[in-house]
Structure formats: C-alpha cells, structure tokens
Design an enzyme around this catalytic site. Structure first.
Site, PDB file in Angstrom:
ATOM      1  N   ASP A  90      31.190  41.061  41.184  1.00 16.33           N
ATOM      2  CA  ASP A  90      30.275  40.213  40.408  1.00 16.33           C
ATOM      3  C   ASP A  90      28.949  39.997  41.120  1.00 16.33           C
ATOM      4  O   ASP A  90      28.790  40.316  42.302  1.00 16.33           O
ATOM      5  CB  ASP A  90      30.945  38.858  40.083  1.00 16.33           C
ATOM      6  CG  ASP A  90      31.720  38.281  41.267  1.00 16.33           C
ATOM      7  OD1 ASP A  90      31.419  38.650  42.402  1.00 16.33           O
ATOM      8  OD2 ASP A  90      32.632  37.477  41.039  1.00 16.33           O
ATOM      9  N   ASN A 159      39.423  27.028  39.964  1.00 10.48           N
ATOM     10  CA  ASN A 159      39.834  26.781  38.573  1.00 10.48           C
ATOM     11  C   ASN A 159      40.686  27.941  38.021  1.00 10.48           C
ATOM     12  O   ASN A 159      40.898  28.033  36.819  1.00 10.48           O
ATOM     13  CB  ASN A 159      38.609  26.556  37.682  1.00 10.48           C
ATOM     14  CG  ASN A 159      37.712  27.787  37.609  1.00 10.48           C
ATOM     15  OD1 ASN A 159      37.893  28.745  38.357  1.00 10.48           O
ATOM     16  ND2 ASN A 159      36.757  27.767  36.705  1.00 10.48           N
ATOM     17  N   HIS A 161      39.935  31.204  38.324  1.00 17.00           N
ATOM     18  CA  HIS A 161      39.202  32.419  37.935  1.00 17.00           C
ATOM     19  C   HIS A 161      39.409  33.528  38.962  1.00 17.00           C
ATOM     20  O   HIS A 161      39.767  33.278  40.104  1.00 17.00           O
ATOM     21  CB  HIS A 161      37.714  32.127  37.694  1.00 17.00           C
ATOM     22  CG  HIS A 161      36.850  31.950  38.916  1.00 17.00           C
ATOM     23  ND1 HIS A 161      35.714  31.178  38.908  1.00 17.00           N
ATOM     24  CD2 HIS A 161      36.937  32.445  40.172  1.00 17.00           C
ATOM     25  CE1 HIS A 161      35.138  31.233  40.103  1.00 17.00           C
ATOM     26  NE2 HIS A 161      35.863  31.983  40.892  1.00 17.00           N
ATOM     27  N   GLU A 166      35.948  33.199  33.896  1.00 16.61           N
ATOM     28  CA  GLU A 166      36.190  31.760  33.815  1.00 16.61           C
ATOM     29  C   GLU A 166      37.155  31.428  32.686  1.00 16.61           C
ATOM     30  O   GLU A 166      37.152  32.103  31.650  1.00 16.61           O
ATOM     31  CB  GLU A 166      34.859  31.033  33.534  1.00 16.61           C
ATOM     32  CG  GLU A 166      33.775  31.279  34.567  1.00 16.61           C
ATOM     33  CD  GLU A 166      33.986  30.495  35.858  1.00 16.61           C
ATOM     34  OE1 GLU A 166      35.133  30.170  36.203  1.00 16.61           O
ATOM     35  OE2 GLU A 166      32.976  30.225  36.528  1.00 16.61           O
TER      36      GLU A 166
HETATM   37  C1  GLP Z   1      33.841  33.036  43.676  1.00 16.22           C
HETATM   38  C2  GLP Z   1      33.717  34.529  43.350  1.00 16.22           C
HETATM   39  C3  GLP Z   1      35.033  35.181  43.472  1.00 16.22           C
HETATM   40  C4  GLP Z   1      35.679  34.630  44.729  1.00 16.22           C
HETATM   41  C5  GLP Z   1      36.179  33.251  44.425  1.00 16.22           C
HETATM   42  C6  GLP Z   1      36.772  32.513  45.611  1.00 16.22           C
HETATM   43  O1  GLP Z   1      33.196  32.231  42.771  1.00 16.22           O
HETATM   44  N1  GLP Z   1      33.139  34.903  42.119  1.00 16.22           N
HETATM   45  O2  GLP Z   1      34.871  36.583  43.526  1.00 16.22           O
HETATM   46  O3  GLP Z   1      36.749  35.436  45.117  1.00 16.22           O
HETATM   47  O4  GLP Z   1      35.181  32.525  43.767  1.00 16.22           O
HETATM   48  O5  GLP Z   1      35.778  32.051  46.487  1.00 16.22           O
HETATM   49  P1  GLP Z   1      36.117  31.517  47.928  1.00 16.22           P
HETATM   50  O6  GLP Z   1      36.751  32.638  48.668  1.00 16.22           O
HETATM   51  O7  GLP Z   1      34.779  31.138  48.529  1.00 16.22           O
HETATM   52  O8  GLP Z   1      37.037  30.365  47.789  1.00 16.22           O
END
Ligand code: GLP
Length: 265
Positions: A90, A159, A161, A166
């Site tokens: 992304d 959440n 995702h 989302e």
């Molecule tokens: C983000 C990204 C995801 C990521 C996830 C977890 O928003 N879009 O690709 O894996 O949320 O993030 P984190 O590892 O900082 O908890």
C-alpha cells in the site's frame, strides 16, 4: 520455537502458528522465511515476486533480513539481490518517495538503499498519481504480469485490517483506492507528529482478492496491544468486520506472533 497448529473447531482447517518470545526473535524467524523465498527466486523455483508490508511490526524483520544478507558470502548475496523483485501492499495518496512519511521512503530506507536495490525492484503504488483508481488498476495489472504474489508478508491493523483493507471488507475486494478508517489514522499518527488529522485520508491498497491469490501468506503480529484483535481474527467466524479473518481461506496461511500477541489464542 517449533510451529504448532491452532485448532479452530471441527469444520475448520488448522492454522499454522509459530510463537517467538519477543519481536526480535520473531523478526529473525520471518527474515529466515524471506531469505528462503529469495533463494527460491534465485534458483528459479518460484518466479513470483515477494509481497512486502510496512509498519512497526516489520522493522525488526527488515533489520534481521539486512543482517542475514550481510552475513552471506558476497557472491551469494549478489545473486539473491539480483533476483529481488517485490510489491508493497500500500501507499498513502498524496505522498511520494521524497516525503519521509511515505511508504516508498520507508522501504527505500529499510531495504532499497542498504541493499542497493534498483527502484524497479522495489515496487509500490504511486502515491503522487493524479488518478488513484487508475493507479490501483495499473498496480494490480503489474502484479498479474509478474505472475501474482509469491510469499506475502502481512501486518495486522488494530481494527483487523490487512494492507489498508478497512472494515467492512469482503474477500473479493481488489486493489483500489480506499478511505482510511479513523482507527487507522489514529494508529499511524506517530509517523505524522502524533496528529491523526495529518495522516492522509486516502490510500491505494492491494486487495484481499490479490492476497488470497498469493502463493503463501505470512501474517506477523507482535505486542500485547494486538492480542485481542489477533484472537478475534483467528477465532471468530470470518466476516467483513474483520478483513484479516478472510486470510483463513488461504490454504497456506502461516501466523507468526510474539508471546504477547499470542497470549489470548
Ligand atoms: C498499517 C499498514 C499495514 C500494516 C499495519 C500494522 O496501517 N497499512 O500494512 O501492516 O497497519 O502496522 P504496525 O505494524 O505499525 O502495527
């Protein structure tokens, strides 16, 4: 630590689960999987590119991968890196590689620059596009042209995702431009001066459709703050409210967690 199987009930297939004591050990284990996937590509055993993710969970993973590559004989390292091709999950709409808050800049700093990868080897959606939907289509087509995703690395949003899929989100959702949930902008605020309003409103994300078509999925989860959402994602019936729960439809889903994240499983 050995892998175990998580039994989800009489009708559901067990999920491969490995639990490591903490984020560093977890990072080393996941880096080992990435290294094996790079070897498969270099040997021609798999043509498919890697699917990569950003987020704090991946920082120890990429640090361990850099270390593991640095420890290889130079010839082997050069060979593996020459075959590198990856597609990130992304990117924020409105942020380009020159902005340190973009995922393009994050990946360049974590892997591209230290490993000497060419920009074309480390693909991300173009956040600066004037037409995000068209860019999402272009990106999906580039993944298809590359043979589909190989080993896909995934973090877990607070959440539920994955990527930026989302809730609510069904398993057919393809690569597209999305509006970010308030919870996600909150979660990612530390990268934006702790101001959720400064987090871009939109992003381009690979969809659950492309993820479910990947060769294999590696979901990586660390920290006690993710324990409850991980439990729900793995234990509750798959539903649009928990986008990551659809990953359980994939025959080669592997979950790697640290002890804190796995505490409620
Ligand atoms: C983000 C990204 C995801 C990521 C996830 C977890 O928003 N879009 O690709 O894996 O949320 O993030 P984190 O590892 O900082 O908890």
């Amino acid at each position: 630590m050995p892998s175990t199987s998580l039994e989800l009930g009489p009708s559901a297939a067990p999920i491969r689960l490995a639990v490591e004591p903490g984020p560093e050990a977890l990072g080393r284990r996941v880096a080992g999987l990435l290294l094996a996937a790079l070897r498969d590509r270099a040997l021609g055993l798999s043509q498919r590119p890697l699917g990569l993710a950003t987020g704090r969970t991946m920082e120890p993973v990429y640090a361990a991968l850099r270390q593991a590559l640095a420890a290889l004989p130079a010839g082997e390292r050069t060979e593996l890196l020459a075959h590198w091709r990856s597609f990130n999950l992304d990117e924020y709409v409105g942020l380009g590689p020159a902005d340190p808050r973009s995922f393009a800049a994050t990946m360049a700093a974590a892997l591209g620059e230290p490993l000497g990868l060419a920009p074309a080897q480390l693909c991300l959606p173009d956040g600066l596009t004037a037409d995000p939907e068209a860019e999402a289509h272009r990106y999906a087509a580039a993944i298809t042209d590359a043979g589909g995703l190989g080993l896909q690395l995934l973090g877990l949003g607070s959440n539920g995702h994955v990527g930026f899929n989302e809730p609510p989100c069904g398993p057919q959702a393809a690569c597209r431009c999305v509006l970010l949930a308030a919870a996600t902008r909150q979660q990612n605020a530390p990268g934006f001066g702790d101001d959720p309003a400064a987090v871009p409103e939109r992003a381009i994300t690979v969809g659950l459709k492309e993820l479910l078509e990947a060769e294999r999925l590696v979901l990586v989860v660390s920290g006690g703050a993710k324990a409850e959402i991980l439990r729900r994602v793995l234990r509750e019936p798959p539903s649009p409210e928990l986008p990551a729960s659809w990953l359980r439809r994939h025959p080669r889903l592997q979950v790697l967690a640290d002890a804190e994240a796995a505490a409620l499983l």
